[in-house]
Scaffold this active site. Structure first.
Site, PDB file in Angstrom:
ATOM      1  CG  PHE A  15      -2.186  -0.847   0.862  1.00  0.00           C
ATOM      2  CD1 PHE A  15      -3.218  -0.383   0.067  1.00  0.00           C
ATOM      3  CD2 PHE A  15      -2.261  -2.141   1.345  1.00  0.00           C
ATOM      4  CE1 PHE A  15      -4.301  -1.181  -0.237  1.00  0.00           C
ATOM      5  CE2 PHE A  15      -3.343  -2.956   1.048  1.00  0.00           C
ATOM      6  CZ  PHE A  15      -4.370  -2.476   0.256  1.00  0.00           C
ATOM      7  CD  GLU A  16       2.522   3.696   3.461  1.00  0.00           C
ATOM      8  OE1 GLU A  16       2.808   4.738   2.826  1.00  0.00           O
ATOM      9  OE2 GLU A  16       1.662   3.674   4.363  1.00  0.00           O
TER      10      GLU A  16
END
Length: 162
Positions: A15-16
């Protein structure tokens, strides 16, 4: 300190995303690596123009950041829920706090339900944290869904050679 499992690290990495050069996130915060926004010994503050040498440097920052968040999460958990949580459940909380800040976890109904050992009631609370400045974001909705799924899953068993 409770070590974080690979499922947690993979969720956060996915997600990052990996950025070797500093950029401003949706809230205008300078970010680098896998969501690193703070100070570190090697590079100081994240500012415009900052670059990381490679993925390994980003990984080191991520692990230090998540270890710090994990310590803060552990402090918020009452002793019985802390002892009862599996590694995936704990990891889901660390991902949540890494993304939203420990203060948001601390004031959340999610934490109140968890500390009351209402594990089923905890799960839908993840979904309520999908907004940035009042606007629902698809990425946050996906992340909260992934965190809730991690929270509901059993850790992968480790096989021990005889």
């Amino acid at each position: 300190m409770r070590p974080l499992n690979e499922a947690t690290l993979q969720l956060v990495r996915s997600f990052e995303g990996l950025y070797l050069e500093a950029y401003k996130d949706e809230k205008g915060v300078w970010t680098i690596g896998y969501g690193h926004t703070g100070y570190d010994i090697a590079g100081g503050a994240v500012t415009a123009g900052r670059k990381l040498a490679n993925q390994e440097e980003a990984e080191q920052l991520l692990r230090v950041d998540l270890e710090n968040v994990a310590k803060d999460v552990a402090k918020l958990l009452l002793s019985r829920p802390q002892a009862e949580l599996n590694d995936n459940q704990f990891g889901a909380l660390v991902s949540f706090a890494f993304n939203l800040g420990i203060g948001n976890l601390e004031k959340s109904t999610l934490l109140r339900r968890l500390n009351a050992r209402d594990y089923l009631g905890t799960v839908p609370e993840f979904a309520k944290w999908n907004r940035c400045e009042g606007k629902v974001l698809r990425g946050l909705t996906r992340r909260r869904t992934a965190e809730a799924a991690l929270f509901c899953s059993f850790p992968t068993p480790v096989s021990i050679a005889a």
